[in-house]
Design an enzyme around this catalytic site. Structure first.
Site, PDB file in Angstrom:
ATOM      1  N   GLU A  78      -1.663   9.280  -0.083  1.00  0.00           N
ATOM      2  CA  GLU A  78      -1.948   8.900  -1.461  1.00  0.00           C
ATOM      3  C   GLU A  78      -1.287   9.897  -2.417  1.00  0.00           C
ATOM      4  O   GLU A  78      -1.270  11.107  -2.159  1.00  0.00           O
ATOM      5  CB  GLU A  78      -3.463   8.907  -1.640  1.00  0.00           C
ATOM      6  CG  GLU A  78      -3.962   8.362  -2.938  1.00  0.00           C
ATOM      7  CD  GLU A  78      -5.481   8.237  -2.936  1.00  0.00           C
ATOM      8  OE1 GLU A  78      -6.015   7.831  -3.984  1.00  0.00           O
ATOM      9  OE2 GLU A  78      -6.096   8.534  -1.913  1.00  0.00           O
ATOM     10  N   GLU A 122       0.808  -1.215   0.000  1.00  0.00           N
ATOM     11  CA  GLU A 122       0.000   0.000   0.000  1.00  0.00           C
ATOM     12  C   GLU A 122       0.844   1.269   0.000  1.00  0.00           C
ATOM     13  O   GLU A 122       0.404   2.317  -0.487  1.00  0.00           O
ATOM     14  CB  GLU A 122      -0.924   0.014   1.226  1.00  0.00           C
ATOM     15  CG  GLU A 122      -1.964  -1.083   1.262  1.00  0.00           C
ATOM     16  CD  GLU A 122      -3.023  -0.915   0.196  1.00  0.00           C
ATOM     17  OE1 GLU A 122      -3.386   0.235  -0.117  1.00  0.00           O
ATOM     18  OE2 GLU A 122      -3.485  -1.933  -0.347  1.00  0.00           O
ATOM     19  N   ASN A 138     -14.647   6.082   7.219  1.00  0.00           N
ATOM     20  CA  ASN A 138     -13.576   5.315   7.849  1.00  0.00           C
ATOM     21  C   ASN A 138     -12.812   6.139   8.874  1.00  0.00           C
ATOM     22  O   ASN A 138     -12.414   5.630   9.919  1.00  0.00           O
ATOM     23  CB  ASN A 138     -12.634   4.752   6.784  1.00  0.00           C
ATOM     24  CG  ASN A 138     -13.259   3.585   6.063  1.00  0.00           C
ATOM     25  OD1 ASN A 138     -13.669   2.616   6.667  1.00  0.00           O
ATOM     26  ND2 ASN A 138     -13.361   3.696   4.746  1.00  0.00           N
TER      27      ASN A 138
END
Length: 366
Positions: A229, A220, A264
């Site tokens: 990201e 990831e 989340n």
């Protein structure tokens, strides 16, 4: 780094129960006491004067954070005792440092459930206001099983900031070019959030679970290089949620599992005892190493994602590494959708179990 385009599934069940406290171990043990957000129980200003505040603070290895849990119920630092001010027994009575005197105000037990309970009041050591900011005072409060009352203390099996089946030397060898944000100490501090992580089953299973977690994390984050990201242009706000998106569209992927979407951040914050902190300030996940690691472990331990089981359960029940991939990003990668990405995760896993000296087990693919 793989851009996260699938939504991590939210939904955390919280259970609160009254505490049954076993007796403190007779032997003394010394080390740090870590709690909310991986921070340490600290004597303000390293001052040993009577009445000095005891607070939550970033762990720094100083004597102000070294506590001796002894068999007579005392918890000591700087030659003095952890003490409830004025012998108070009411909720909100503050905790301080004071000359050891053998009173009930200084009689504590450390439970197997990681509560630190003042015997005289039958109340738990508690972080005031569930606030993880440096300098937050500690108090006693009715035991509720919440994260702001959970501690890793010497002698409780989690002292010194916790322990991990992957040593710091192994961690360094696995990620030699990692971003300095992803500290080993932050990872170890995060273990207090979910004590069953990499501690369930045989020694082989414990190491396999740790390897599986780190393998997915490596995929990831590009081997712990990326904290956020790369492409932050997406809108990860589900405005239909009752709590909305107070941080706008800023819920892009962050941390070891690249936590994304407002729901989340909300769910992780609630589960970790941070309330709406992460929902209101998602940037904290890219600023605090222990919190970042905790969000990754939260997902690993509690979320099934597009799979049918949590990654933790996949490893401890023998379902295999492939099911951890399915739970993290199966809707985009499994069942032949992206075999190259699956192979990347499997390669990471094989590399890490090799370093840890355990077999990979069965069912590596999804």
């Amino acid at each position: 780094m793989l851009r996260r385009t699938s939504a991590l599934l939210a939904g955390v069940a919280a259970a609160i129960a009254l505490v049954v406290v076993p007796a403190l171990p007779a032997a003394a043990a010394t080390g740090t006491i870590t709690g909310l957000a991986g921070k340490c129980v600290d004597v303000a200003g390293a001052n040993s004067a009577n009445g000095t505040a005891v607070q939550l603070y970033d762990c720094n290895g100083t004597g102000a954070q070294q506590w001796n849990v002894v068999g007579n119920g005392q918890i000591q630092a700087l030659g003095k005792c952890l003490d409830v001010a004025s012998g108070g027994t009411a909720n909100g009575s503050l905790v301080q440092l004071y000359d050891c005197n053998g009173t009930g105000a200084q009689n504590w037990t450390v439970s197997a459930a990681r509560d630190i309970v003042n015997v005289a009041s039958n109340k738990c050591l508690d972080v005031t206001g569930n606030n993880s900011a440096n300098g937050t005072r500690l108090q006693i409060w009715d035991c509720a099983g919440t994260a702001n009352q959970k501690w890793n203390a010497p002698g409780s099996g989690g002292g010194g900031g916790g322990s991990f089946v992957v040593s710091e030397a192994q961690f360094n060898s696995l990620f030699p070019s990692r971003n300095g944000f992803y500290t080993y100490s932050g990872l170890v501090a995060a273990l207090s959030a979910y004590p069953a992580f990499a501690t369930t089953g045989s020694d082989t299973v414990k190491k396999q679970e740790a390897a599986a977690f780190l393998a997915n994390v490596a995929h990831e984050t590009g081997n712990l290089v990326y904290v956020t990201e790369i492409d932050k242009s997406g809108n990860y706000c589900d405005a239909s949620r009752p709590y909305g998106c107070p941080a706008g569209a800023a819920y892009y992927g962050r941390g070891p599992i690249q936590l994304s979407w407002n729901f989340n951040y909300y769910a992780a914050g609630q589960a970790l005892g941070l309330g709406n902190t992460l929902l209101n300030n998602p940037y904290l996940v890219e600023q605090d190493s222990a919190i970042a690691w905790k969000t990754g472990i939260w997902y690993w331990m509690t979320q099934t994602g597009p799979g049918t089981m949590t990654p933790h359960n996949a490893m401890v029940t023998g379902a295999g590494f492939g099911q951890t991939i399915r739970s993290i990003n199966g809707s985009l990668e499994c069942d032949g959708r992206n075999p190259a990405q699956v192979q990347s995760r499997v390669d990471n896993y094989n590399r890490i179990v090799g370093v840890l000296g355990v077999p990979a087990g069965n069912n590596l693919y999804c």
